[in-house]
Design an enzyme around this catalytic site. Structure first.
Site, short mmCIF file in Angstrom:
data_model
loop_
_atom_site.label_atom_id
_atom_site.label_comp_id
_atom_site.label_asym_id
_atom_site.label_seq_id
_atom_site.Cartn_x
_atom_site.Cartn_y
_atom_site.Cartn_z
N LYS A 221 0.82 -1.27 -0.04
CA LYS A 221 0.08 0.10 0.03
C LYS A 221 1.02 1.10 -0.01
O LYS A 221 1.93 1.26 0.41
CB LYS A 221 -0.94 0.00 1.21
CG LYS A 221 -1.68 1.35 1.49
CD LYS A 221 -2.46 1.58 2.67
CE LYS A 221 -3.06 2.82 2.56
NZ LYS A 221 -3.79 2.95 4.26
N GLU A 270 -8.60 12.56 12.17
CA GLU A 270 -7.57 11.50 12.75
C GLU A 270 -6.62 12.07 13.95
O GLU A 270 -5.79 12.67 13.73
CB GLU A 270 -6.74 11.00 11.41
CG GLU A 270 -5.98 9.74 12.04
CD GLU A 270 -5.49 8.93 10.65
OE1 GLU A 270 -4.79 8.06 10.85
OE2 GLU A 270 -5.88 9.59 9.59
N GLU A 314 -7.35 -1.94 3.00
CA GLU A 314 -6.36 -0.54 3.34
C GLU A 314 -6.53 -0.38 4.79
O GLU A 314 -5.61 0.03 5.55
CB GLU A 314 -7.14 0.25 2.52
CG GLU A 314 -6.41 1.77 2.65
CD GLU A 314 -7.11 2.74 1.91
OE1 GLU A 314 -6.86 4.02 2.38
OE2 GLU A 314 -7.86 2.77 1.07
N GLU A 449 -11.59 10.69 -4.96
CA GLU A 449 -11.71 10.52 -3.38
C GLU A 449 -11.16 11.86 -3.04
O GLU A 449 -11.38 12.28 -2.04
CB GLU A 449 -11.05 9.15 -2.95
CG GLU A 449 -11.09 9.25 -1.34
CD GLU A 449 -10.41 7.75 -1.05
OE1 GLU A 449 -9.62 7.90 -0.06
OE2 GLU A 449 -10.76 6.87 -1.61
#
Length: 464
Positions: A221, A270, A314, A449
């Site tokens: 990733k 986050e 992910e 996105e």
């Protein structure tokens, strides 16, 4: 030590501080904290009158807000040892002055952050933001649980005149705490913007290159970000921007770090890591879908995200790596079995909270050094992904997707990941957004996105 004593007034604290400085013939730190009544954004706006080089703003979704003005100590560092360097100098400073505090987030508190990479390129836009920069504000407003405290942190010298010093601080304090009657109109100013995407075609090509490398088994990733340039006539209004971010993104960490006239601002959902006593907390936030126009559509999109193989994969990369990192400084790590949805105004994410019991010598900056960057910001394997990011991205990330936050003298504090953010210089802002790329990613879908992830900053800038 004078700093351990409880003084009846700020004036008494500074009179005794200067006396002690003369007795020891060296500078001394005087810290004085008092309860006050002030709104954080009003305090932040009022600080413009002081024309200081540093301002910091931090608020979390749980109601804790810190506003720092000025600088009594500015710690900067570069290179791979930057976290250790800041920690070592901060602990030495605290040991020298032996400050005690009653409330978390008051007294001596460092505010600031770090860059994504330990060594920055020569990108001109990030000139005022070193690889590490943590500031002890001269004035600190702390608000939590409907209470507010003002802390004054000031170095005094043997040559200071106590009366003149106290008069200056009182004048500055009164300016910061002044009530404003024109608040609503000031914070609702409208911004007409020119928005330009930077290198969109090249970014899609970079996504495809990354996908090809993953299909070849080179990595699992990678997170790739891109940038927008936003311009308006006249300077962007930072307090008004913060006001709208708090109104529009109530479930996010809202922050601003101003250094020498530039401002790094954002509303990030986050948390990177929080320390509260012996407990450590982190968020695994990866996997994104849009919000629906109706409740039924929103729920369908959320369920689709929860059951989407690509996004769950992910997300699991992030959960596993944070868990592995937590085990280095925690005796016990607790993680739920499956993610839930974390909804903001513009998007919804897969979310897993992570909790750990810290080892006796665990320090917040040690935890940040270990965790950053998570796979949600870099990729996996970490080293390969970070190296490839520098190769594929067409801009310097600077402080984007890096740790920003605060730490107090007891080691408590909180850092978030600086996404949904932008660097503001005068009438221009550079906004950043990224997404996680895995082997079955589509460049076109990933571009869409990032468009969603630009919305929080664009909406706040435009007052939509």
């Amino acid at each position: 030590m004078i700093d351990d004593l409880k003084y009846a007034s700020m004036a008494e604290a500074f009179i005794n501080g200067v006396q002690k400085a003369k007795q020891e013939n060296k500078d001394k730190l005087v810290t004085y904290t008092m309860e006050c009544e002030s709104q954080p954004l009003q305090f932040y706006r009022n600080s413009e009158k002081l024309k200081m080089d540093f301002r910091h703003f931090w608020s979390d979704p749980e109601g804790v807000t810190l506003v720092g003005v000025g600088s009594t100590l500015d710690l900067t560092a570069d290179g791979h040892s930057r976290f250790d360097s800041i920690q070592t100098r901060w602990l030495a400073f605290l040991k020298e002055h032996q400050i005690s505090i009653e409330h978390a987030g008051t007294g001596p508190v460092l505010m600031g952050g770090f860059s994504f990479n330990p060594v920055l390129t020569a990108a001109e836009e990030w000139t005022n933001y070193p690889a590490a920069a943590m500031v002890l504000p001269q004035f600190l407003l702390t608000q939590r649980e409907n209470k507010a405290w003002l802390t004054v942190n000031k170095r005094v010298t043997p040559k200071d005149d106590p009366k003149a010093l106290i008069a200056t601080i009182e004048e500055q304090k009164n300016m910061l705490l002044a009530d404003r009657t024109d608040e609503e109109g000031y914070f609702q100013t409208h911004q007409d913007l020119q928005v330009t995407a930077l290198f969109p075609t090249e970014w899609k090509a970079s996504v495809q290159k990354a996908v090809d490398k993953m299909k070849a088994g080179e990595l699992e990733k990678i997170v790739l970000s891109r940038a927008l340039r936003v311009k308006k006539e006249g300077s962007l209004n930072i307090p008004a921007l913060l006001y709208r971010l708090k109104q529009q993104q109530p479930n996010s960490f809202v922050f601003a770090i101003e250094r020498f006239g530039d401002a790094f601002v954002g509303a990030t959902p986050e948390r990177l890591v929080k320390r509260e006593g012996t407990k450590f907390y982190a968020d695994a936030l990866a996997g994104t879908a849009s919000r629906g126009g109706t409740q039924a559509e929103d729920e369908a999109l959320g369920q689709g995200l929860l059951n989407d193989k690509k996004n769950r994969q992910e997300h699991q990369f992030v959960v596993k790596m944070i868990k592995d990192d937590f085990e280095a400084f925690c005796d016990k790590v607790i993680i739920p079995d499956r993610p839930v949805l974390y909804k903001t105004r513009d998007v919804q994410h897969l979310y897993t909270p992570i909790y750990g019991h810290g080892k006796p010598d665990a320090h917040l900056l040690d935890a940040i050094s270990k965790i950053h960057p998570t796979p949600a910001m870099g990729g996996t394997p970490k080293e390969k992904a970070v190296a490839l990011i520098s190769e594929l991205e067409s801009h310097e990330r600077g402080w984007y997707s890096a740790p920003v936050g605060w730490i107090d003298s007891n080691g408590n504090g909180e850092f978030s990941v600086a996404i949904r953010s932008g660097l503001i210089r005068g009438n221009e802002a550079r906004l950043f957004a990224g997404c996680g790329i895995v082997s079955d990613s589509s460049p076109t879908e990933e571009f869409k996105e990032t468009e969603m992830k630009f919305r929080p900053m664009l909406n706040a800038l435009k007052e939509e």
